[in-house]
Enzyme design. Structure first.
Site, PDB file in Angstrom:
ATOM      1  N   GLU A 178       6.300   2.392  -9.572  1.00 15.43           N
ATOM      2  CA  GLU A 178       5.040   2.936  -9.992  1.00 15.43           C
ATOM      3  C   GLU A 178       4.248   2.444 -11.009  1.00 15.43           C
ATOM      4  O   GLU A 178       3.588   2.834 -11.797  1.00 15.43           O
ATOM      5  CB  GLU A 178       4.989   4.402  -9.889  1.00 15.43           C
ATOM      6  CG  GLU A 178       5.594   5.187  -9.056  1.00 15.43           C
ATOM      7  CD  GLU A 178       4.975   5.478  -7.861  1.00 15.43           C
ATOM      8  OE1 GLU A 178       3.989   4.801  -7.350  1.00 15.43           O
ATOM      9  OE2 GLU A 178       5.567   6.330  -6.921  1.00 15.43           O
ATOM     10  N   LEU A 179       4.451   0.895 -11.083  1.00 11.58           N
ATOM     11  CA  LEU A 179       3.845   0.021 -12.200  1.00 11.58           C
ATOM     12  C   LEU A 179       2.267   0.471 -12.259  1.00 11.58           C
ATOM     13  O   LEU A 179       1.748   0.410 -13.678  1.00 11.58           O
ATOM     14  CB  LEU A 179       3.886  -1.465 -11.846  1.00 11.58           C
ATOM     15  CG  LEU A 179       3.661  -2.400 -12.890  1.00 11.58           C
ATOM     16  CD1 LEU A 179       4.669  -2.522 -13.886  1.00 11.58           C
ATOM     17  CD2 LEU A 179       2.967  -3.534 -12.392  1.00 11.58           C
ATOM     18  N   CYS A 235       0.631  -1.305   0.117  1.00  8.59           N
ATOM     19  CA  CYS A 235      -0.090   0.002  -0.046  1.00  8.59           C
ATOM     20  C   CYS A 235       1.037   1.219  -0.030  1.00  8.59           C
ATOM     21  O   CYS A 235       2.052   1.135  -0.123  1.00  8.59           O
ATOM     22  CB  CYS A 235      -0.777   0.140   1.380  1.00  8.59           C
ATOM     23  SG  CYS A 235      -0.285  -0.029   2.847  1.00  8.59           S
ATOM     24  N   MET A 236       0.126   2.346   0.079  1.00  6.17           N
ATOM     25  CA  MET A 236       0.939   3.766   0.075  1.00  6.17           C
ATOM     26  C   MET A 236       1.993   3.664   1.360  1.00  6.17           C
ATOM     27  O   MET A 236       1.489   2.961   2.549  1.00  6.17           O
ATOM     28  CB  MET A 236       0.166   4.974   0.227  1.00  6.17           C
ATOM     29  CG  MET A 236      -0.766   5.172  -1.149  1.00  6.17           C
ATOM     30  SD  MET A 236      -0.208   5.806  -2.331  1.00  6.17           S
ATOM     31  CE  MET A 236      -0.234   7.433  -1.819  1.00  6.17           C
ATOM     32  N   CYS A 247      -0.570   1.395  10.219  1.00  6.56           N
ATOM     33  CA  CYS A 247      -2.121   1.816  10.169  1.00  6.56           C
ATOM     34  C   CYS A 247      -2.211   2.984  11.014  1.00  6.56           C
ATOM     35  O   CYS A 247      -1.750   3.012  12.146  1.00  6.56           O
ATOM     36  CB  CYS A 247      -3.286   0.904  10.693  1.00  6.56           C
ATOM     37  SG  CYS A 247      -4.924   1.510  10.799  1.00  6.56           S
ATOM     38  N   LYS A 263       8.128   0.646  -0.924  1.00  9.25           N
ATOM     39  CA  LYS A 263       8.422  -0.088  -2.018  1.00  9.25           C
ATOM     40  C   LYS A 263       9.292   0.616  -2.951  1.00  9.25           C
ATOM     41  O   LYS A 263      10.281  -0.143  -3.528  1.00  9.25           O
ATOM     42  CB  LYS A 263       6.907  -0.066  -3.118  1.00  9.25           C
ATOM     43  CG  LYS A 263       5.808  -0.546  -2.317  1.00  9.25           C
ATOM     44  CD  LYS A 263       4.455  -0.583  -3.173  1.00  9.25           C
ATOM     45  CE  LYS A 263       3.919   0.937  -3.556  1.00  9.25           C
ATOM     46  NZ  LYS A 263       3.293   1.716  -2.420  1.00  9.25           N
ATOM     47  N   THR A 264       9.162   2.043  -3.183  1.00 10.54           N
ATOM     48  CA  THR A 264      10.359   2.499  -4.074  1.00 10.54           C
ATOM     49  C   THR A 264      11.639   2.458  -3.268  1.00 10.54           C
ATOM     50  O   THR A 264      12.689   2.109  -3.814  1.00 10.54           O
ATOM     51  CB  THR A 264       9.886   4.125  -4.396  1.00 10.54           C
ATOM     52  OG1 THR A 264       8.795   3.796  -5.013  1.00 10.54           O
ATOM     53  CG2 THR A 264      11.213   4.721  -4.833  1.00 10.54           C
TER      54      THR A 264
HETATM   55 ZN   LIG Z   1      -5.959  -0.193  11.762  1.00  4.24          ZN
END
Ligand SMILES: [Zn+2]
Length: 194
Positions: A89-90, A16-17, A148, A21-22
């Site tokens: 950013e596929l 997720c954001m 989160c 990942k990068t």
């Molecule tokens: Zn949560």
């Protein structure tokens, strides 16, 4: 039976954001440069958050990346000696998922190490088809997590907020440079767009 070129493989980095990942992609590409291998990095043109295509990690490692309009533009930029092909950013690629998969598969069949990074789910928590397809066929798949913002659990979803409320499900899948805000959230805290 035809044997494919040795060394070819696909590595998919998803999450997720804010899951890094990068950062993970740059870490692998940094190792590639230390090993004195030649790489070609690409980023879809739709990502306007950065002035150039340069990938920059938090600790300052920079990887030059070429912006592309389509996955079909990659081949023409592969100079002699390139061993590693990276796409960041596929999810911003406009090409149909089957074309993204076909191009990446062909590159791997031809002996390239292909590393892709991107979101696995959109703001509705629906899979991004191209990443889903590559996760299935990749030699190595890594799913990264964020934290989160609501409860501190591992986050797997990207909540798009507009004026503090979840974006409507009819909103465009890709929204770059707008007023939207994204939060990393866990399954329990994610509010399904209506
Ligand atoms: Zn949560």
């Amino acid at each position: 039976m035809t044997r494919l070129a040795a060394g070819g493989r696909i590595e998919a980095i998803c999450g997720c954001m804010y899951s890094g990942k990068t950062e993970e992609l740059i870490r692998r590409l940094h190792h590639v440069t230390i090993a004195r291998q030649k790489l070609a990095a690409f980023t879809p043109r739709r990502d306007t958050r950065y002035a150039s295509g340069t990938l920059v990690s938090h600790n300052g490692v920079k990887i030059e990346a070429r912006t592309i309009d389509s996955v079909h533009n990659i081949r023409q930029h592969l100079d002699h000696g390139v061993q590693v092909v990276a796409i960041d950013e596929l999810h911003f690629l406009d090409d149909p998922a089957e074309e993204v998969r076909a191009v990446c598969q062909q590159l791997a069949d031809d002996g390239y190490r292909v590393i892709v990074a991107g979101l696995d789910q959109d703001f509705r928590a629906e899979p991004f088809p191209a990443m889903a397809a590559l996760l299935a066929v990749a030699e190595q798949a890594d799913k990264l997590y964020a934290i989160c913002v609501c409860c501190g659990a591992y986050a797997t979803r990207s909540q798009r907020l507009i004026d503090g409320a979840p974006a409507p499900t009819a909103a465009p899948t890709i929204a770059v440079g707008g007023l939207e805000l994204y939060e990393a959230r866990c399954r329990a805290c994610f509010l399904q767009p209506m």
